[in-house]
Design a protein around this motif. Structure first.
Motif, short mmCIF file in Angstrom:
data_model
loop_
_atom_site.label_atom_id
_atom_site.label_comp_id
_atom_site.label_asym_id
_atom_site.label_seq_id
_atom_site.Cartn_x
_atom_site.Cartn_y
_atom_site.Cartn_z
N ARG A 1 -4.21 -2.24 -7.79
CA ARG A 1 -5.35 -2.94 -7.20
C ARG A 1 -4.83 -4.22 -6.59
N ALA B 1 -5.33 -0.74 -11.81
CA ALA B 1 -6.62 -0.43 -11.21
C ALA B 1 -7.78 -0.56 -12.19
N ASP B 2 -7.54 -0.26 -13.48
CA ASP B 2 -8.63 -0.30 -14.46
C ASP B 2 -8.63 -1.58 -15.29
N ASP C 1 -1.14 2.87 -6.37
CA ASP C 1 -2.01 2.88 -7.56
C ASP C 1 -2.39 1.48 -8.01
N ARG D 1 0.83 -1.21 0.00
CA ARG D 1 0.00 0.00 0.00
C ARG D 1 0.86 1.26 0.00
#
Length: 267
Positions: free
Chosen positions: A163, A176-177, A161, A156
């Motif tokens: 996931r 993340a996306d 950034d 973290r």
């Protein structure tokens, strides 16, 4: 909380199985036993024979956190669809984002290696570079729970950034996306216009599938867990043989009935 499949799930199996049903599986811990060295994981021969037979009657998919290159060496049978890196590899259109995912992972790898050296992490902790995602393994450490707590905090702070998806003695880091297993399954259902789907998994990474609407989806977790959205569970991976036998029997029945000519009274 899930219910035991063989006690409570038979009617749902009967409802779900129909011609064209998509049968999807995770790999590690689901169709291949978990092992200390991931490169040695293999599908047991009895289970392998059943999966190969299943592929003759229904579209079969393997949706795994492993890379496609890696999993291809371990499968020993040919599913209709092979989705790797939690959904990044094998879906149409994701190749447009691959270079960005690759760049993210290179940067994360450099930062994490330096951070782990500074934190004096145990030698048994290692990072698997899957090109489009990373996996930090800590199965061989003396105290896995303590290692997990330290690693979650380190990740973290070092790669905010990313996931992060926890697993069985592993932390998965994804852009993340990027798509996940739930998105991947939905894409496959839409692509082949499957009337229904069955998914079997065993870990936190499979929860993105387990949380999908159940109207046309039967979800089963290998091993019971307190915190799961799966509808049913099997006691352990050894129960997969019996489950696949039931699935195959039902498939053969519905396919035979669908292919049978109509009686004169109904023509």
């Amino acid at each position: 909380m899930s219910r035991e499949f063989f006690e409570h799930g038979m009617n749902r199996l009967l409802e779900t199985v129909q011609p064209g049903v998509l049968c999807a599986f995770d790999f590690d811990g689901t169709i291949a036993p978990l092992v200390d060295d991931p490169s040695t994981a293999r599908i047991p021969p009895p289970l392998l024979r059943r999966l190969a037979a299943l592929a003759e009657f229904a579209p079969v998919a393997v949706i795994t956190g492993r890379s496609v290159e890696d999993i291809s060496l371990n499968l020993d049978f040919f599913p209709h669809f092979l989705i790797g890196n939690h959904g990044i590899e094998g879906l149409s259109g994701e190749e447009l984002h691959e270079e960005r995912y690759r760049s993210n992972c290179r940067q994360w790898m450099q930062k994490l290696r330096s951070a782990m050296i500074r934190a004096h992490c145990e030698p048994a902790i290692w990072i698997e570079d899957k090109v489009y995602s990373l996996a930090i393994h800590y199965r061989m450490v003396e105290d896995p729970l303590a290692a997990q707590r330290r690693l979650v905090d380190l990740v973290r702070r070092t790669t905010p950034d990313a996931r992060v998806i926890s697993g069985k003695c592993v932390l998965n880091l994804l852009p993340a996306d990027a798509p996940d297993k739930g998105i991947a399954l939905n894409e496959l259902i839409s692509m082949i216009k499957a009337p229904a789907a069955i998914y079997v998994g065993d870990d936190v990474a499979d929860e993105t599938v387990f949380k999908l609407p159940r109207d046309r989806l039967l979800t089963i977790r290998v091993e019971e867990a307190q915190q799961t959205a799966a509808e049913f569970h099997l006691q352990d991976i050894s129960a997969m043989d019996s489950f696949l036998d039931m699935l195959l029997e039902r498939l053969k029945t519905v396919i035979s009935a669908d292919a049978a000519p109509a009686s004169p009274a109904h023509r």
